[in-house]
Design a protein around this motif. Structure first.
Motif, short mmCIF file in Angstrom:
data_model
loop_
_atom_site.label_atom_id
_atom_site.label_comp_id
_atom_site.label_asym_id
_atom_site.label_seq_id
_atom_site.Cartn_x
_atom_site.Cartn_y
_atom_site.Cartn_z
N ASP A 119 0.84 -1.19 0.00
CA ASP A 119 0.00 0.00 0.00
C ASP A 119 0.88 1.25 0.00
O ASP A 119 1.19 1.82 1.05
N TRP B 66 4.36 9.23 -2.79
CA TRP B 66 4.90 9.14 -1.42
C TRP B 66 6.39 8.81 -1.47
O TRP B 66 7.20 9.46 -0.80
N ARG C 117 9.15 11.50 -0.14
CA ARG C 117 9.83 11.23 1.14
C ARG C 117 11.26 10.74 0.98
O ARG C 117 12.05 10.82 1.92
N CYS D 194 25.57 -0.39 6.05
CA CYS D 194 25.64 0.65 5.01
C CYS D 194 26.96 1.40 5.01
O CYS D 194 27.35 1.96 3.99
N ARG E 184 5.66 -1.98 4.00
CA ARG E 184 5.84 -0.85 3.08
C ARG E 184 6.83 0.18 3.63
O ARG E 184 7.36 0.99 2.88
N VAL F 17 10.21 -0.51 0.13
CA VAL F 17 10.30 0.42 -1.00
C VAL F 17 11.66 1.14 -1.04
O VAL F 17 11.98 1.81 -2.01
N LEU F 18 12.44 0.99 0.03
CA LEU F 18 13.63 1.84 0.20
C LEU F 18 14.92 1.26 -0.35
O LEU F 18 15.88 1.99 -0.57
N LEU G 104 17.78 -0.27 13.71
CA LEU G 104 18.04 -0.78 12.35
C LEU G 104 18.77 -2.11 12.48
O LEU G 104 19.93 -2.13 12.90
N MET H 282 13.42 -1.50 10.60
CA MET H 282 13.99 -0.16 10.78
C MET H 282 12.97 0.82 11.33
O MET H 282 11.82 0.83 10.88
N PHE I 253 16.92 8.54 10.52
CA PHE I 253 17.05 9.78 9.75
C PHE I 253 17.70 10.86 10.61
O PHE I 253 18.66 11.52 10.20
N ALA J 247 20.79 6.86 0.82
CA ALA J 247 19.64 6.31 1.55
C ALA J 247 18.37 7.10 1.27
O ALA J 247 17.30 6.53 1.15
N ILE K 108 18.12 13.26 3.23
CA ILE K 108 19.31 13.19 4.10
C ILE K 108 20.49 13.85 3.38
O ILE K 108 21.26 14.59 3.98
N GLY L 239 24.99 3.66 8.83
CA GLY L 239 24.04 2.56 8.79
C GLY L 239 23.93 1.80 10.09
O GLY L 239 24.35 2.29 11.14
O1 UT7 Z 1 20.85 2.95 5.05
C1 UT7 Z 1 20.78 3.10 6.43
C2 UT7 Z 1 20.25 4.40 6.78
N1 UT7 Z 1 18.83 4.44 6.55
C3 UT7 Z 1 18.27 5.58 6.42
O2 UT7 Z 1 19.00 6.54 6.41
C4 UT7 Z 1 16.78 5.70 6.38
C5 UT7 Z 1 16.41 6.93 7.13
N2 UT7 Z 1 14.97 7.20 7.19
C6 UT7 Z 1 14.28 7.63 6.12
O3 UT7 Z 1 14.79 7.71 5.02
C7 UT7 Z 1 12.85 8.06 6.35
O4 UT7 Z 1 12.62 8.17 7.73
C8 UT7 Z 1 11.80 7.11 5.71
C9 UT7 Z 1 11.84 7.30 4.21
C10 UT7 Z 1 12.11 5.69 6.11
C11 UT7 Z 1 10.40 7.49 6.18
O5 UT7 Z 1 10.10 8.84 5.91
P1 UT7 Z 1 9.44 9.76 7.04
O6 UT7 Z 1 9.19 11.07 6.44
O7 UT7 Z 1 10.37 9.70 8.24
O8 UT7 Z 1 8.08 9.04 7.30
P2 UT7 Z 1 7.52 8.38 8.63
O9 UT7 Z 1 8.27 7.15 8.97
O10 UT7 Z 1 7.42 9.43 9.67
O11 UT7 Z 1 6.08 7.95 8.14
C12 UT7 Z 1 5.11 8.93 7.74
C13 UT7 Z 1 3.84 8.22 7.34
C14 UT7 Z 1 3.39 7.15 8.30
O12 UT7 Z 1 1.99 7.22 8.42
P3 UT7 Z 1 1.29 7.89 9.70
O13 UT7 Z 1 1.80 7.11 10.87
O14 UT7 Z 1 1.78 9.30 9.70
O15 UT7 Z 1 -0.15 7.73 9.40
C15 UT7 Z 1 3.77 5.86 7.64
O16 UT7 Z 1 2.95 4.79 8.00
O17 UT7 Z 1 4.05 7.56 6.07
C16 UT7 Z 1 3.58 6.19 6.18
N3 UT7 Z 1 4.38 5.36 5.30
C17 UT7 Z 1 4.09 5.16 4.01
N4 UT7 Z 1 3.09 5.60 3.23
C18 UT7 Z 1 3.09 5.21 1.94
C19 UT7 Z 1 5.52 4.68 5.60
N5 UT7 Z 1 5.97 4.04 4.51
C20 UT7 Z 1 5.10 4.31 3.51
C21 UT7 Z 1 5.03 3.93 2.16
N6 UT7 Z 1 4.02 4.42 1.41
N7 UT7 Z 1 5.96 3.15 1.57
#
Ligand code: UT7
Length: 322
Positions: free
Chosen positions: A28, A33, A37, A113, A152, A156-157, A195, A212, A218, A251, A255, A310
């Motif tokens: 989903d 998105w 994001r 990472c 999800r 997707v990441l 993580l 994660m 982040f 990532a 960032i 990472g």
């Molecule tokens: O390689 C190692 C290092 N890794 C990283 O550096 C990853 C670091 N983190 C990130 O890149 C970001 O935190 C993410 C991309 C993982 C997430 O972005 P975010 O802006 O921090 O989103 P969030 O986790 O705060 O989620 C926001 C909303 C949530 O819904 P509610 O709780 O606000 O209703 C999630 O459930 O987005 C929802 N969500 C999604 N919606 C659609 C989470 N994943 C998805 C998705 N599609 N794939």
């Protein structure tokens, strides 16, 4: 002085390229998105017969070709991965056999990472201490095989791929010469639960899946990456102004932007491939470096900062005159 000079780079990607629209058929999510994001548009996913070792072999072969040396001349292989072909032996030894090298030092480094940065520091130390002269340093991953394809928030990441570089011991002018000028690594093991993979040989006897808490990762990433880049530049005796390119761990585009802003670096100086490859963990830095060298952006003599962060957490940076 003797320095480790990058004399060739190479990379490899699985054949299958998967768009965000295809991801939206599995979980989903939406293209909007994911792009908003993360900046990700595509990732490559390994198919049958494609493994961490085969991707590493292909990247290494291209790096050897670019360096103009034969595989038999390599005396060290350091391979960074969190997704080895087997729990043991090291994937580096599998790649060694595939390349037809009958005797050299070969081992894996596990720092997720930031594994490639760890591998670079280890190889550079071995070269400068005189125990190795020609090293293959590889980052290779098949994270698709440890993803929970129903989650999800993670599936997707990530993507699969490999990048490699040949490092050779060369005489280098202290002030103006080519080579690795400085490296700086860190680890803080208190953050395991932010993580991690929920399995392993000694705990569950299974491989496990990636978990994660993205938002927390982040927050740490931006702070730690800006700090370690600053540290590595200070060790190299260079200011931000002298940096031609930053090749960051890919990532999340946000960032990359936030880290560059924190250091006062223009976004045009940051190499971005996350849109095409997603997060390929230890492969992401050498993959992005190879892309930017081959398309002519990064040129001989330029100052390049590599950085990654990472699981662990682990993080690090390296300053190189190309
Ligand atoms: O390689 C190692 C290092 N890794 C990283 O550096 C990853 C670091 N983190 C990130 O890149 C970001 O935190 C993410 C991309 C993982 C997430 O972005 P975010 O802006 O921090 O989103 P969030 O986790 O705060 O989620 C926001 C909303 C949530 O819904 P509610 O709780 O606000 O209703 C999630 O459930 O987005 C929802 N969500 C999604 N919606 C659609 C989470 N994943 C998805 C998705 N599609 N794939």
């Amino acid at each position: 002085m003797i320095r480790s000079v990058i004399t060739g780079t190479g990379s490899a990607l699985p054949v299958r390229r998967v768009s965000n629209a295809e991801m939206a058929e599995m979980v989903d999510t939406t293209d909007e998105w994911i792009v908003e994001r993360t900046g990700i548009r595509f990732r490559h996913i390994a198919g049958e017969g494609e493994t961490t070792a085969t991707l590493a072999r292909d990247a290494a072969t291209r790096a050897l070709d670019a360096a103009g040396i034969a595989a038999a001349e390599v005396d060290l292989i350091v391979l960074a991965t969190a997704t080895p072909d087997q729990t043991f032996p090291a994937t580096a030894t599998k790649v060694q056999a595939m390349l037809g090298i009958n005797d050299c030092v070969a081992f894996d480094v596990a720092a997720v990472c930031s594994g490639f940065l760890y591998a670079v520091q280890v190889a550079d130390s071995m070269i400068r201490s005189g125990v190795a002269r020609r090293a293959l340093v590889i980052g290779a991953e098949t994270f698709s095989r440890i993803l929970d394809w129903e989650d999800r928030t993670t599936c997707v990441l990530f993507g699969d791929g490999a990048g490699a570089m040949v490092l050779e011991a060369q005489e280098s002018d202290e002030a103006t010469g080519r080579g690795i000028l400085a490296t700086k690594l860190h680890a803080d093991g208190r953050h395991n639960e932010l993580l991690y993979v929920d399995g392993g040989p000694s705990t569950t006897g299974t491989v496990g899946k990636l978990r994660m808490k993205g938002r927390e990762v982040f927050r740490h990433a931006v702070v730690n990456l800006a700090a370690v880049m600053g540290e590595s530049m200070a060790l190299a005796g260079l200011s931000t102004d002298s940096v031609d390119w930053v090749v960051p761990h890919q990532a999340n585009a946000r960032i990359l932007d936030a880290t560059a802003r924190k250091l006062g670096l223009a976004p045009e100086r940051v190499v971005v491939t996350v849109d095409q490859h997603a997060n390929t963990s230890a492969a992401s830095v050498p993959l992005a470096l190879d892309v930017a060298i081959r398309d002519g952006r990064i040129r001989p003599g330029q100052i390049v900062v590599l950085e990654a962060m990472g699981g662990g957490f682990t993080w690090g940076a390296a300053v190189v005159r190309i």
